[in-house]
Motif scaffolding. Structure first.
Motif, PDB file in Angstrom:
ATOM      1  N   THR A   1      -8.433  -6.313   2.799  1.00 63.09           N
ATOM      2  CA  THR A   1      -7.229  -7.142   2.956  1.00 63.09           C
ATOM      3  C   THR A   1      -6.052  -6.561   2.177  1.00 63.09           C
ATOM      4  O   THR A   1      -4.959  -7.113   2.213  1.00 63.09           O
TER       5      THR A   1
ATOM      6  N   TYR B   1      -0.732 -14.124   6.832  1.00 64.79           N
ATOM      7  CA  TYR B   1      -1.882 -13.511   6.166  1.00 64.79           C
ATOM      8  C   TYR B   1      -3.174 -13.935   6.868  1.00 64.79           C
ATOM      9  O   TYR B   1      -4.030 -13.103   7.183  1.00 64.79           O
TER      10      TYR B   1
ATOM     11  N   ILE C   1      -1.767  -8.156   2.843  1.00 68.24           N
ATOM     12  CA  ILE C   1      -1.142  -9.150   1.953  1.00 68.24           C
ATOM     13  C   ILE C   1       0.329  -9.380   2.301  1.00 68.24           C
ATOM     14  O   ILE C   1       1.077  -8.432   2.532  1.00 68.24           O
ATOM     15  N   THR C   2       0.699 -10.653   2.359  1.00 70.88           N
ATOM     16  CA  THR C   2       2.083 -11.073   2.558  1.00 70.88           C
ATOM     17  C   THR C   2       2.216 -12.458   1.933  1.00 70.88           C
ATOM     18  O   THR C   2       1.240 -13.204   1.892  1.00 70.88           O
TER      19      THR C   2
ATOM     20  N   THR D   1       1.577 -17.270   4.157  1.00 69.13           N
ATOM     21  CA  THR D   1       0.134 -17.556   4.242  1.00 69.13           C
ATOM     22  C   THR D   1      -0.367 -17.636   5.685  1.00 69.13           C
ATOM     23  O   THR D   1      -1.483 -17.207   5.977  1.00 69.13           O
TER      24      THR D   1
ATOM     25  N   THR E   1      -9.603 -15.929   0.848  1.00 72.01           N
ATOM     26  CA  THR E   1      -9.829 -15.066   2.010  1.00 72.01           C
ATOM     27  C   THR E   1     -11.174 -15.398   2.672  1.00 72.01           C
ATOM     28  O   THR E   1     -11.273 -15.475   3.894  1.00 72.01           O
TER      29      THR E   1
END
Ligand code: ZN
Ligand code: ZN
Length: 161
Positions: A96, A107, A100-101, A104, A14
């Protein structure tokens, strides 16, 4: 302009996204400060969440500092918040947790949007009703619906500062 990223119980991935993308949004140098553990000072055991205002106050007073955490945040009167900022001040925090997923790309987009939004507040911008990253998001769906960029009104306000 400098943007300091303060990792507060988050992951390297992140931080890497923000380091890479924020200089594309703001004409800024992005620096990463030493990581800090979120601890229990801002934790509300009844809610299982951390208080965002409490967390902001624990960040270094460097303009502009963005605390980034993977923990779930709340503010008084809100079930949760994606972040909070000192309007026209120095510091902001981004969670975050609800972004979240497994996708990517999505995200990354969400993280950059919400980081940009909070930094916009630090730069003095309020919520905006235009098709704009400063639009208030009450859900991840609303995050996905708004653009990653500032509308021309907001962009010009930042440039005037
Ligand atoms: Zn906001
Ligand atoms: Zn706007």
């Amino acid at each position: 302009m400098k943007i300091y990223i303060k990792p507060v119980s988050t992951n390297r991935y992140t931080v890497m996204i923000l380091q890479k993308k924020l200089p594309e949004v703001f004409e800024a140098e992005v620096l990463v400060l030493s990581p800090m553990d979120i601890g229990l000072k801002c934790y509300n055991p009844l809610r299982g969440q951390y208080n965002s205002t409490c967390l902001i106050r624990r960040l270094p007073l460097l303009k502009i500092t963005l605390g980034v955490t993977g923990k779930d945040l709340y503010a008084t009167g809100m079930n949760f918040v994606f972040g909070e900022a000192e309007l026209g001040g120095a510091r902001a925090v981004l969670s975050t947790f609800r972004l979240i997923t497994p996708d990517t790309e999505l995200y990354e987009e969400r993280v950059v949007k919400e980081a940009t939004h909070e930094i916009g507040h630090v730069l003095g911008l309020r919520h905006c009703e235009n098709d704009c990253v400063m639009k208030f998001s009450n859900s991840v769906k609303e995050v996905d619906e708004k653009p990653v960029s500032f509308c021309s009104d907001c962009a010009s306000k930042i440039k005037l500062r």
